[in-house]
Design a protein around this motif. Structure first.
Motif, PDB file in Angstrom:
ATOM      1  N   ALA A   1      16.764  38.056  19.052  1.00  0.00           N
ATOM      2  CA  ALA A   1      16.218  38.648  20.182  1.00  0.00           C
ATOM      3  C   ALA A   1      14.818  37.850  20.686  1.00  0.00           C
ATOM      4  N   ALA A   2      13.800  37.396  19.497  1.00  0.00           N
ATOM      5  CA  ALA A   2      12.700  37.016  19.822  1.00  0.00           C
ATOM      6  C   ALA A   2      12.836  35.582  20.430  1.00  0.00           C
ATOM      7  N   SER A   3      13.874  35.002  19.854  1.00  0.00           N
ATOM      8  CA  SER A   3      14.235  33.671  20.258  1.00  0.00           C
ATOM      9  C   SER A   3      14.554  33.445  21.710  1.00  0.00           C
ATOM     10  N   THR A   4      15.497  34.529  21.972  1.00  0.00           N
ATOM     11  CA  THR A   4      15.896  34.827  23.576  1.00  0.00           C
ATOM     12  C   THR A   4      14.589  35.071  24.281  1.00  0.00           C
ATOM     13  N   ILE A   5      13.539  35.852  23.817  1.00  0.00           N
ATOM     14  CA  ILE A   5      12.389  35.856  24.745  1.00  0.00           C
ATOM     15  C   ILE A   5      11.922  34.626  24.777  1.00  0.00           C
ATOM     16  N   THR A   6      11.879  33.683  23.603  1.00  0.00           N
ATOM     17  CA  THR A   6      11.019  32.557  23.583  1.00  0.00           C
ATOM     18  C   THR A   6      11.804  31.453  24.854  1.00  0.00           C
ATOM     19  N   ILE A   7      13.130  31.602  24.906  1.00  0.00           N
ATOM     20  CA  ILE A   7      13.788  30.338  25.732  1.00  0.00           C
ATOM     21  C   ILE A   7      13.828  30.867  27.211  1.00  0.00           C
ATOM     22  N   ILE A   8      13.758  32.322  27.375  1.00  0.00           N
ATOM     23  CA  ILE A   8      13.845  32.519  28.763  1.00  0.00           C
ATOM     24  C   ILE A   8      12.944  31.954  29.749  1.00  0.00           C
ATOM     25  N   PRO A   9      11.402  32.006  29.554  1.00  0.00           N
ATOM     26  CA  PRO A   9      10.669  31.370  30.484  1.00  0.00           C
ATOM     27  C   PRO A   9      11.072  29.887  30.726  1.00  0.00           C
ATOM     28  N   VAL A  10      11.361  29.254  29.429  1.00  0.00           N
ATOM     29  CA  VAL A  10      11.607  27.856  29.696  1.00  0.00           C
ATOM     30  C   VAL A  10      12.884  27.474  30.721  1.00  0.00           C
ATOM     31  N   LEU A  11      13.719  28.274  30.712  1.00  0.00           N
ATOM     32  CA  LEU A  11      15.015  28.226  31.491  1.00  0.00           C
ATOM     33  C   LEU A  11      14.473  28.377  32.925  1.00  0.00           C
TER      34      LEU A  11
END
Ligand SMILES: Nc1ncnc2c1ncn2[C@@H]1O[C@H](COP(=O)(O)OP(=O)(O)OP(=O)(O)O)[C@@H](O)[C@H]1O
Ligand SMILES: [Mg+2]
Lengths: 269, 346
Positions: A239-249
């Motif tokens: 979940a934390a990783s997803t939070i981390t990649i979303i802004p990058v996407l």
């Protein structure tokens, strides 16, 4: 448009899915309870996101990462673009030497400067501040070098036309060179942003306060949260990783349309 | 409005040979000077020096009474049309034309109105919102012209501004440039390969060759009293004929002289006339509207002459050329220089 070769299209689809599968799987995992994950089974929950944001401060980390990576990107691009313009267009005493020095910085592994940077910032009292995270990253030799090469490809006649129109060197940079370098500046910006976003070592060294942690530090610390003896709470980490990649996407989607080519068409005969 | 004085200008590009070897020009304020010369002789270089885009190695540039060698281009109040246009590819035609005005702080409404007015005289209104990439060569060239014309500069430098236009447009634009010159009273330095442009636009013509200024004078001076064989042959179509004097004259004459005869100083006869005339074999006959251009072979050498078309068959085999020696130019064969008073002796 010619219809694509169906075999190639199928191959591309398979390859795309192959690349995406770990990401899709981790997103899927982030919606599972730890229990379901370890026992095997399906149990949909949003609780992992709730805990990451509430209990483990990921909203704060996200903000920190955005501030730091955003500032680094904007400042580094500004500095590099100006340096690149100077290197590409002006001859001045020591110019070649400075440029050689800039290129030389590309050959120094970044970890070598870790300790000197730490000592310098400690002396300046900038550890545990945003400035301490931002400052070391704003001089980017690679960006200056890359942008200089790009600017050299822009016909100098355009600068000259602008000077004849009454522009100062800064106006030439801002009104002619920067708009025409947009593809290069945006791709460099994406690169600088991603590098800073993924930076782990420097924030680890420079920051000791929880409310200045970036996402990467926060992520690493999540491994210590254990739901049982010797276990990692993978759904929480995902979940934390997803939070981390979303802004990058989102960032990538935003920037992509600026990466157009052929922008100097029609300038000179 | 400001005069431009070039004093003994020398220029070499970095790592290259010298391309201007001591050029001196005194351009009066408000004067229309046309620079002509063969490709590569340094015309564009000369304009770039006046513009301040290049620095001269030796000599002095004075603009409006002020030494300008070290003055930045943006401070010279000069508008320039580049030989390769140099349009801003990311701006529309309107923005391209108005950019110089914007830099001078003219309000948006005013500068757009100005840009539109300029576009109208250049027949570019339909393209105001296009970018240069979507224009034809001739349209781009007119945008380049518009960018300069929109400005109220005291000096205009134009590097072959009409080279890419069709004939009708070229004539129309020539009138516009003339009009611009009259309205602003600006100093104009204009480079062209087109003789008609040079002769019709110029107050004075500067003839450049291999980085040397050969002659600087009014169109009539250049045409009637060319300084040497190069200038004589360069301006005027068809070009001046050069014949060795000793092959032309039956009586003994001083050696080493060349006679220059413009085609209009040669009268073509279909039959042998009573007076002195050179018999000539016609090699090639070109139709040029009301006239025929005849390329002939004579005992003295090749001669090009003009004959009224209605008096001759299209390709006469044989003609007689009567030369009007009072309109002949005499040159020193070795140096090529014109011998001022020699014409009388022949
Ligand atoms: N940037 C440069 N670097 C080196 N040499 C140059 C440069 N620009 C021009 N030259 C040389 O200087 C000479 C004069 O060039 P210039 O462009 O002034 O000629 P020109 O008279 O304008 O020719 P054209 O009628 O073909 O435009 C040429 O021999 C050219 O090769
Ligand atoms: Mg030229």
């Amino acid at each position: 448009m010619k219809p694509d070769n169906p075999i190639l299209a199928a191959a591309a689809l398979v390859a795309g899915l192959l690349f995406l599968s770990p990401v899709l799987y981790s997103i899927f995992m982030s919606f599972q309870t730890a229990d379901a994950y370890y026992r095997g089974g399906l149990d949909f929950t949003l609780d992992n996101y709730g805990r990451a944001i509430g209990q483990y401060h990921f909203a704060r980390y996200l903000m920190n990462s955005l501030i730091v990576s955003g500032c680094v990107t904007v400042i580094a691009l500004t500095v590099s673009t100006m340096a690149a313009f100077a290197f590409a267009r002006f001859r001045f005493p020591g110019g070649d030497l400075l440029f050689a020095a800039t290129v030389a910085t590309l050959m120094i592994p970044s970890h070598i400067s870790l300790i000197p940077n730490y000592l310098t910032l400690a002396k300046a009292g900038l550890l545990d501040t945003y400035a301490g995270l931002i400052l070391p990253a704003i001089s980017n030799g690679f960006a200056a070098f890359f942008l200089r090469q790009y600017i050299r490809g822009i016909p100098r006649a355009l600068d000259e036309a602008a000077y004849m129109d009454g522009a100062t060197p800064l106006q030439v940079l801002w009104r002619v060179i920067v708009p025409l370098s947009r593809p290069a500046i945006f791709s460099m910006g994406l690169y600088v942003f991603l590098t800073e976003w993924n930076n782990y070592i420097w924030p680890l060294v420079a920051i000791g306060k929880d409310d200045l942690y970036t996402l990467q530090i926060g992520l690493a610390r999540l491994y210590r949260v254990n739901p049982g003896e010797g276990l990692v709470d993978w759904p929480l980490v995902m979940a934390a990783s997803t939070i981390t990649i979303i802004p990058v996407l989102f960032g990538f989607l935003l920037v992509e349309r600026h990466l157009v080519r052929g922008i100097t068409m029609g300038a000179v005969k | 409005m400001s005069g431009i004085t070039l004093h003994d200008i020398r220029k070499a590009y970095p790592g290259g040979p010298e391309v201007l070897h001591g050029v001196s020009l005194d351009i009066r304020a408000g004067e229309f000077v046309v620079v002509v010369g063969p490709s590569g002789c340094g015309k564009s270089t000369l304009l770039r020096l006046i513009a301040g885009l290049e620095r001269c190695d030796r000599g002095e540039i004075v603009i409006g009474g002020r030494r300008a060698n070290d003055l930045a281009p943006q401070n010279r109040d000069i508008a320039m049309i580049f030989q390769n246009y140099a349009l801003y590819p990311h701006m529309t035609v309107r923005q391209n034309i108005a950019f110089g005005l914007e830099l001078r702080g003219m309000p948006k409404a005013e500068r757009n109105a100005r840009a539109e007015a300029v576009a109208r005289t250049l027949q570019l209104e339909a393209y105001l919102d296009r970018k240069p990439g979507a224009l034809s060569g001739g349209q781009r060239q007119r945008v380049a012209m518009g960018r300069a014309m929109a400005r109220n500069a005291s000096t205009f430098l134009m590097d072959e501004p009409l080279s890419n236009l069709d004939n009708a447009l070229r004539v129309a634009m020539r009138t516009e440039i003339k009009e611009l010159h009259r309205a602003l009273g600006a100093t104009i330095v204009y480079v062209t390969h087109d003789q008609t442009e040079a002769l019709s636009l110029a107050d004075r013509i500067a003839v450049l060759k291999d980085g040397h200024l050969l002659q600087f004078g009014t169109p009539a001076e250049i045409y009637d009293t060319p300084a040497d064989m190069f200038v004589a042959g360069f301006l005027g179509t068809p070009a001046m004929n050069f014949l060795p004097l000793d092959r032309l004259s039956p009586s003994p004459v001083p050696p080493g002289r060349t006679i220059g005869l413009r085609p209009e100083a040669i009268r073509v006869h279909a039959d042998e006339p009573s007076g002195l005339a050179l018999p000539a074999k016609v090699l090639l006959s070109e139709m040029n509207g009301a006239e025929l251009i005849l390329h002939c072979e004579t005992d003295a050498g090749r001669v090009t002459a003009i004959a009224p078309r209605h008096e001759f068959s299209f390709h006469p085999a044989r003609v007689w050329l009567g030369c009007d020696m009072s309109r002949a130019h005499v040159f020193d064969s070795r140096t090529g220089l014109r011998l001022e008073h020699a014409a009388m002796e022949v």
